[in-house]
Write an enzyme that holds these catalytic residues in place. Sequence first.
Site, PDB file in Angstrom:
ATOM      1  N   GLY A 189       0.830  -1.212   0.000  1.00 41.95           N
ATOM      2  CA  GLY A 189       0.000   0.000   0.000  1.00 41.95           C
ATOM      3  C   GLY A 189       0.854   1.247   0.000  1.00 41.95           C
ATOM      4  N   LYS A 210     -10.462  -5.394  10.097  1.00 38.35           N
ATOM      5  CA  LYS A 210      -9.227  -4.957  10.753  1.00 38.35           C
ATOM      6  C   LYS A 210      -9.012  -5.705  12.071  1.00 38.35           C
ATOM      7  CE  LYS A 210      -6.982  -1.747   8.390  1.00 38.35           C
ATOM      8  NZ  LYS A 210      -5.560  -1.881   8.025  1.00 38.35           N
ATOM      9  N   ASP A 255      -0.754  -8.337  -5.596  1.00 36.50           N
ATOM     10  CA  ASP A 255      -2.032  -8.120  -4.926  1.00 36.50           C
ATOM     11  C   ASP A 255      -2.033  -8.862  -3.599  1.00 36.50           C
ATOM     12  OD1 ASP A 255      -4.859  -8.045  -4.270  1.00 36.50           O
ATOM     13  OD2 ASP A 255      -5.129  -7.403  -6.347  1.00 36.50           O
ATOM     14  N   LEU A 256      -2.492  -8.166  -2.581  1.00 42.00           N
ATOM     15  CA  LEU A 256      -2.511  -8.730  -1.230  1.00 42.00           C
ATOM     16  C   LEU A 256      -3.341 -10.014  -1.145  1.00 42.00           C
ATOM     17  CD1 LEU A 256      -1.250  -7.405   1.315  1.00 42.00           C
ATOM     18  CD2 LEU A 256      -3.517  -6.561   1.889  1.00 42.00           C
ATOM     19  N   TYR A 270     -15.310  -2.723   7.680  1.00 44.40           N
ATOM     20  CA  TYR A 270     -13.887  -2.359   7.743  1.00 44.40           C
ATOM     21  C   TYR A 270     -13.315  -2.670   9.127  1.00 44.40           C
ATOM     22  CZ  TYR A 270      -9.824   0.685   8.330  1.00 44.40           C
ATOM     23  OH  TYR A 270      -8.584   1.177   8.641  1.00 44.40           O
ATOM     24  N   ASP A 323      -0.183   6.940   4.139  1.00 45.25           N
ATOM     25  CA  ASP A 323       0.911   6.639   5.063  1.00 45.25           C
ATOM     26  C   ASP A 323       2.119   6.086   4.325  1.00 45.25           C
ATOM     27  OD1 ASP A 323      -0.967   7.359   6.858  1.00 45.25           O
ATOM     28  OD2 ASP A 323      -1.133   5.430   7.867  1.00 45.25           O
ATOM     29  N   GLU A 325     -10.807   2.125  14.648  1.00 45.43           N
ATOM     30  CA  GLU A 325     -12.138   1.657  14.238  1.00 45.43           C
ATOM     31  C   GLU A 325     -12.482   0.319  14.891  1.00 45.43           C
ATOM     32  OE1 GLU A 325     -14.808   2.821  12.073  1.00 45.43           O
ATOM     33  OE2 GLU A 325     -13.809   4.632  12.723  1.00 45.43           O
ATOM     34  N   GLY A 339      -0.598   4.775  -0.754  1.00 46.22           N
ATOM     35  CA  GLY A 339      -1.605   5.404   0.109  1.00 46.22           C
ATOM     36  C   GLY A 339      -0.986   6.541   0.908  1.00 46.22           C
ATOM     37  N   THR A 353      -6.274  -0.263  13.752  1.00 39.83           N
ATOM     38  CA  THR A 353      -6.990   1.014  13.733  1.00 39.83           C
ATOM     39  C   THR A 353      -7.931   1.197  14.925  1.00 39.83           C
ATOM     40  OG1 THR A 353      -8.812   2.151  12.579  1.00 39.83           O
ATOM     41  CG2 THR A 353      -8.579  -0.166  12.138  1.00 39.83           C
ATOM     42  N   HIS A 363      -5.386   9.791  11.368  1.00 40.83           N
ATOM     43  CA  HIS A 363      -4.213  10.632  11.094  1.00 40.83           C
ATOM     44  C   HIS A 363      -4.350  11.153   9.676  1.00 40.83           C
ATOM     45  CE1 HIS A 363      -3.464   6.343  10.717  1.00 40.83           C
ATOM     46  NE2 HIS A 363      -2.665   6.602   9.702  1.00 40.83           N
TER      47      HIS A 363
HETATM   48  O1  F7E Z   1     -14.896   9.950   8.622  1.00 39.59           O
HETATM   49  C1  F7E Z   1     -18.035  11.727   9.312  1.00 39.59           C
HETATM   50  C2  F7E Z   1     -18.079  10.230   9.182  1.00 39.59           C
HETATM   51  O2  F7E Z   1     -14.173   8.961   6.451  1.00 39.59           O
HETATM   52  C3  F7E Z   1     -14.757  10.593   9.852  1.00 39.59           C
HETATM   53  C4  F7E Z   1      -9.871   5.945   7.967  1.00 39.59           C
HETATM   54  O3  F7E Z   1      -8.523   6.319   7.781  1.00 39.59           O
HETATM   55  O4  F7E Z   1      -9.826   6.716  10.228  1.00 39.59           O
HETATM   56  C5  F7E Z   1     -10.522   6.839   9.006  1.00 39.59           C
HETATM   57  O5  F7E Z   1     -11.886   6.443   9.161  1.00 39.59           O
HETATM   58  C6  F7E Z   1     -16.129  10.953  10.391  1.00 39.59           C
HETATM   59  C7  F7E Z   1     -17.156   9.831  10.331  1.00 39.59           C
HETATM   60  O6  F7E Z   1     -12.740   8.690   8.541  1.00 39.59           O
HETATM   61  C8  F7E Z   1     -18.616  13.170   6.044  1.00 39.59           C
HETATM   62  O7  F7E Z   1     -19.409   9.743   9.288  1.00 39.59           O
HETATM   63  C9  F7E Z   1     -19.330  13.483   8.059  1.00 39.59           C
HETATM   64  O8  F7E Z   1     -17.888   9.817  11.523  1.00 39.59           O
HETATM   65  O9  F7E Z   1     -12.826  10.855   7.463  1.00 39.59           O
HETATM   66  P1  F7E Z   1     -13.630   9.650   7.658  1.00 39.59           P
HETATM   67  P2  F7E Z   1     -13.068   7.449   9.491  1.00 39.59           P
HETATM   68  O10 F7E Z   1     -14.335   6.791   9.121  1.00 39.59           O
HETATM   69  O11 F7E Z   1     -12.948   7.927  10.903  1.00 39.59           O
HETATM   70  C10 F7E Z   1      -9.762   5.396  10.790  1.00 39.59           C
HETATM   71  C11 F7E Z   1      -8.897   5.437  12.024  1.00 39.59           C
HETATM   72  C12 F7E Z   1      -9.359   4.365   9.811  1.00 39.59           C
HETATM   73  O12 F7E Z   1      -8.730   3.367  10.147  1.00 39.59           O
HETATM   74  C13 F7E Z   1      -9.914   4.484   8.429  1.00 39.59           C
HETATM   75  O13 F7E Z   1      -9.182   3.709   7.502  1.00 39.59           O
HETATM   76  O14 F7E Z   1     -16.662  11.998   9.591  1.00 39.59           O
HETATM   77  N1  F7E Z   1     -18.437  12.475   8.100  1.00 39.59           N
HETATM   78  N2  F7E Z   1     -19.469  13.929   6.800  1.00 39.59           N
HETATM   79  C14 F7E Z   1     -17.963  12.247   6.876  1.00 39.59           C
HETATM   80  N3  F7E Z   1     -17.035  11.370   6.420  1.00 39.59           N
HETATM   81  C15 F7E Z   1     -16.746  11.392   5.094  1.00 39.59           C
HETATM   82  N4  F7E Z   1     -15.800  10.534   4.621  1.00 39.59           N
HETATM   83  N5  F7E Z   1     -17.380  12.282   4.234  1.00 39.59           N
HETATM   84  C16 F7E Z   1     -18.325  13.182   4.658  1.00 39.59           C
HETATM   85  O15 F7E Z   1     -18.874  13.948   3.882  1.00 39.59           O
END
Ligand code: F7E
Length: 346
Positions: free
Chosen positions: A9, A161, A60-61, A157, A14, A131, A12, A129, A187
Site C-alpha cells: 500500500g 481490521k 495483490d494482497l 472495515y 501513510d 475503528e 496510500g 486502527t 491521522h
Molecule cells: O470519517 C463523518 C463520518 O471517512 C470521519 C480511515 O482512515 O480513520 C478513518 O476512518 C467521520 C465519520 O474517517 C462526512 O461519518 C461526516 O464519523 O474521514 P472519515 P473514518 O471513518 O474515521 C480510521 C482510524 C481508519 O482506520 C480508516 O481507515 O466523519 N463524516 N461527513 C464524513 N465522512 C466522510 N468521509 N465524508 C463526509 O462527507
Amino acid sequence: MGKRAFITGVNGQDGGHLAKLLHDKGYEVYGMMRGQLEASHPRAQKFLTEFPYVKLVFADLVDLSAMTRAIQEIKPDEVYNLAAISHVGYSFKDPILTAEVTGKGVTNVLEAIRLSGLDKKTKFYQASTSEMYGGLDYNRPGKGYNENALFHPRSPYGVAKLYGYWITRNYRESYGIYAVSGILFNHEGERRGPEFVTRKISQAVARIKLGKQDKLELGNMDAKRDWGYAGDYVEGMWLMLQQDTPDDYVLATGETHSIRDFCELAFKEIGVDLEWQGSGVNEKGVDKKSGKTLITINPDYFRPAEVDLLLGDPSKAEKELGWKRKIDFPALVKLMVEYDLGLESN
Ligand code: F7E
C-alpha cells in the site's frame, strides 16, 4: 549494507510518509502497488516522480503466491502492511471484498514470511486502527481507549481490521514472529484522499475561497475523532519495529474534536466565521458576515452504523517508545488548508 523495508500500500497516504522516513534513515525501500499495474502506468509514474528511490513491486494482497514471491525476492528486514480497503463508508457497500483484502490479506503477508523461512529475520507491522473500538459509551468513557480497551467494531472495515489484529497477534504467539499492531487513531494531512472528511473540508474551503465551489455537503456533523498528523504517526510505526520485544501500541493525540470543530477552524483560515443554524438534516453552516450558506447536510453520507466518538490514550507509546505527536489539532487544520490553497491556486 542498510536494511531493507517492504511497504504494502505504498501509494496510500501513510505509504508516502513512511517511504520517505525510511529512505532518510538509509533503508532500501520496496513498495507494493496493486494488481496488474506496471512501472509505465500513470499512477506508478506519478508515484515515482515524488519517490524515485522506491523500488516498486506489482502484486495483490489477496494473492498468496504473489506475496510469497515478493517476500522471497526482497528478503526484507521489515514489512509494513499498510495495504487495505480503508474507507469505512465504502466497506458497507463492499463487505466481502473488504474482508478478503483488509482481513484475509494480512494472513497472506504473514504466511508469505513464514513460507519463505524468514520468520526469524523479518519483522512485521500491521496497520491496525481505532475503528476496532467502535466508539461505544461503555468502553472506557472519558478516559480514551488504550491497548486493553474492549473492541466492538461498527463497520465491515472495523471487523476485517480486527481479524488482522488478532491474526498478527496469533502469529507472534504461535511462531514467535516479531509481528506487531499499531492501533492508530485518525491521522490526516496533505496526502489524505478527498474521500475522507478532513481533506474534503480543507479542499472545499480552498475552492470556496478561490470562487471554484459554492458550498460543501457533509454527513454526520456530531461525530468526534482523535485527529493527528500522518507524518508524526509513521515515526511511531518505525519505532514499534525497533524494540527488544514485540508489542502492540496505540498512537493518538489524546484529544477529540467534532466535524463541526474542524469546519470552524478550517473556515477561519480563510477569514470566515461560521454560524450554525437549524438541526439534523436541516443544519446549515452560514458565513456570519455575509449570511451565505456554506455547509449543508446530505444524508447520503450517513453510515448504517456510526462510530460516534474516538479518543485515544497514547501513554504506553509515549512511555515505552518515546513517541509523541508534534503537530496539534489547530496546526493540522492550518497545514491542510494552506496546502490546498496552494494546490488550487495553480
Ligand atoms: O470519517 C463523518 C463520518 O471517512 C470521519 C480511515 O482512515 O480513520 C478513518 O476512518 C467521520 C465519520 O474517517 C462526512 O461519518 C461526516 O464519523 O474521514 P472519515 P473514518 O471513518 O474515521 C480510521 C482510524 C481508519 O482506520 C480508516 O481507515 O466523519 N463524516 N461527513 C464524513 N465522512 C466522510 N468521509 N465524508 C463526509 O462527507
